[in-house]
Design a protein around this motif. Structure first.
Motif, mmCIF file in Angstrom:
data_model
loop_
_atom_site.group_PDB
_atom_site.id
_atom_site.type_symbol
_atom_site.label_atom_id
_atom_site.label_comp_id
_atom_site.label_asym_id
_atom_site.label_seq_id
_atom_site.Cartn_x
_atom_site.Cartn_y
_atom_site.Cartn_z
ATOM 1 N N HIS A 43 26.071 51.493 32.246
ATOM 2 C CA HIS A 43 26.596 50.437 31.379
ATOM 3 C C HIS A 43 25.568 50.048 30.306
ATOM 4 N N GLN A 44 24.318 49.957 30.703
ATOM 5 C CA GLN A 44 23.281 49.565 29.750
ATOM 6 C C GLN A 44 23.167 50.576 28.603
ATOM 7 N N ILE A 45 23.119 51.842 28.939
ATOM 8 C CA ILE A 45 23.010 52.869 27.888
ATOM 9 C C ILE A 45 24.305 52.954 27.091
ATOM 10 N N ALA A 46 25.441 52.800 27.760
ATOM 11 C CA ALA A 46 26.719 52.815 27.041
ATOM 12 C C ALA A 46 26.796 51.660 26.054
ATOM 13 N N HIS A 47 26.280 50.505 26.451
ATOM 14 C CA HIS A 47 26.271 49.361 25.532
ATOM 15 C C HIS A 47 25.405 49.647 24.315
ATOM 16 N N LEU A 48 24.234 50.215 24.524
ATOM 17 C CA LEU A 48 23.369 50.547 23.393
ATOM 18 C C LEU A 48 24.043 51.567 22.475
ATOM 19 N N ALA A 49 24.707 52.552 23.071
ATOM 20 C CA ALA A 49 25.404 53.550 22.256
ATOM 21 C C ALA A 49 26.523 52.901 21.447
ATOM 22 N N TRP A 50 27.240 51.974 22.085
ATOM 23 C CA TRP A 50 28.344 51.297 21.405
ATOM 24 C C TRP A 50 27.840 50.430 20.258
ATOM 25 N N THR A 51 26.771 49.690 20.489
ATOM 26 C CA THR A 51 26.264 48.826 19.428
ATOM 27 C C THR A 51 25.595 49.634 18.317
ATOM 28 N N ASP A 52 25.012 50.766 18.656
ATOM 29 C CA ASP A 52 24.501 51.649 17.596
ATOM 30 C C ASP A 52 25.643 52.137 16.710
ATOM 31 N N LEU A 73 36.797 39.197 17.590
ATOM 32 C CA LEU A 73 37.238 37.809 17.517
ATOM 33 C C LEU A 73 38.457 37.550 18.402
ATOM 34 N N ALA A 74 39.253 38.582 18.599
ATOM 35 C CA ALA A 74 40.436 38.434 19.442
ATOM 36 C C ALA A 74 40.082 38.339 20.924
ATOM 37 N N ALA A 75 38.912 38.890 21.296
ATOM 38 C CA ALA A 75 38.478 38.838 22.699
ATOM 39 C C ALA A 75 36.964 38.684 22.737
ATOM 40 N N PRO A 76 36.443 37.522 22.330
ATOM 41 C CA PRO A 76 34.999 37.368 22.163
ATOM 42 C C PRO A 76 34.190 37.553 23.429
ATOM 43 N N ARG A 77 34.745 37.239 24.575
ATOM 44 C CA ARG A 77 33.989 37.357 25.821
ATOM 45 C C ARG A 77 34.057 38.756 26.425
ATOM 46 N N GLY A 78 35.201 39.419 26.288
ATOM 47 C CA GLY A 78 35.369 40.702 26.956
ATOM 48 C C GLY A 78 35.103 41.914 26.104
ATOM 49 N N PHE A 79 34.953 41.718 24.790
ATOM 50 C CA PHE A 79 34.853 42.850 23.872
ATOM 51 C C PHE A 79 33.634 43.710 24.177
ATOM 52 N N VAL A 80 32.488 43.087 24.381
ATOM 53 C CA VAL A 80 31.258 43.835 24.645
ATOM 54 C C VAL A 80 31.348 44.569 25.978
ATOM 55 N N ASP A 81 31.878 43.890 26.993
ATOM 56 C CA ASP A 81 31.998 44.537 28.299
ATOM 57 C C ASP A 81 32.934 45.738 28.244
ATOM 58 N N GLU A 82 33.991 45.640 27.467
ATOM 59 C CA GLU A 82 34.929 46.759 27.352
ATOM 60 C C GLU A 82 34.242 47.985 26.762
ATOM 61 N N GLY A 83 33.405 47.762 25.739
ATOM 62 C CA GLY A 83 32.687 48.879 25.142
ATOM 63 C C GLY A 83 31.748 49.545 26.132
#
Length: 265
Positions: A43-52, A73-83
């Motif tokens: 999850h940590q590396i996937a998050h970095l890849a997503w934000t890159d 904006l439509a899902a401010p809390r879950g958007f990052v976790d989904e990525g």
């Protein structure tokens, strides 16, 4: 910062150091739990890849990034976790390869950006150096989570200067993110760099309110990788003291932070 090259170089080094840590992992180690609840190393590396990828969109495709912001904006809390979830289910080799491609593409795009360029982001627009600094901050912070999961220590480096500076510059954002009015006066922040040889200072020397302590501890605080109670940071002044309770160097909603090491459970 007039020339963004130094921070882009440091961003590349930060990514390469974390890459070296995860490249040798066995497949089952990617599923190790990290200090972030519900997040594995994958999850940590996937998050970095997503934000890159998000940063690359911001730098190269403003319309595409605007669409991404609308989804956030439509899902401010879950958007990052989904990525993170989307990337974490990939085979580790594919996840690692995708992260590497994204880092390389972003590195090239930042170096090719015209002088004075500003890019949209989830917070205020960013200059090239600021975008690279934000990516370095996240790479370092999530790299700490990976290292914690593996039981290894990543020694602090001079690259933390960028994280510390970002933590100082985001002071007012931290107050505003919690619906509070930012202080009107500047603070003095005096930090001891890694190894104790350097002193990093920000703000007026004669400021009435100030924060002092190790640069590593300050960076842990503003990335919410440690609780204030576990850090050797000192505040002089009521507003500076309140800041240390809410500091965050990252865009988006306030995080939950980490519990003190002595907390039950």
């Amino acid at each position: 910062m007039s020339d963004p090259t130094p921070v882009i170089d440091d961003l590349r080094e930060e990514g390469e150091e974390l890459d070296a840590l995860v490249a040798r992992l066995r497949p089952e180690q990617w599923a190790f739990a990290t200090p972030a609840p519900g997040w594995t190393i994958a999850h940590q590396i996937a998050h970095l890849a997503w934000t890159d990828r998000s940063a690359l969109l911001a730098v190269t495709d403003e319309d595409g990034f605007r669409t991404l912001v609308e989804k956030a904006l439509a899902a401010p809390r879950g958007f990052v976790d989904e990525g993170a979830e989307e990337g974490a289910v990939l085979p580790p080799a594919d996840l690692l390869a995708g992260w590497r491609r994204g880092r390389t593409a972003l590195d090239e795009a930042l170096r090719a950006a015209p002088p004075g360029a500003r890019f949209p982001w989830y917070g205020p627009p960013m200059a090239t150096a600021s975008m690279a600094t934000a990516r370095l901050m996240e790479t370092w912070a999530h790299g700490l989570d990976v290292a914690d999961a593996l039981g290894v220590t990543r020694p602090p480096t001079g690259r933390l200067r960028h994280v510390a500076r970002l933590g100082v510059r985001t002071r007012d954002f931290a107050f505003a993110a919690r619906g509070r009015t930012p202080p009107t006066e500047e603070f003095r922040v005096e930090l001891t760099g890694p190894g104790g040889a350097e002193a990093w200072a920000y703000g007026p020397e004669d400021a009435a309110q100030r924060v002092t302590g190790p640069a590593l501890d300050f960076c842990l605080l503003v990335t919410q990788r440690a609780h204030r109670a576990d850090l050797a940071l000192h505040a002089a002044g009521p507003d500076a003291d309140r800041w240390l309770d809410i500091a965050q160097a990252f865009a988006g909603p306030p995080g939950d932070g980490r519990a003190p090491k002595g907390a039950a459970g």
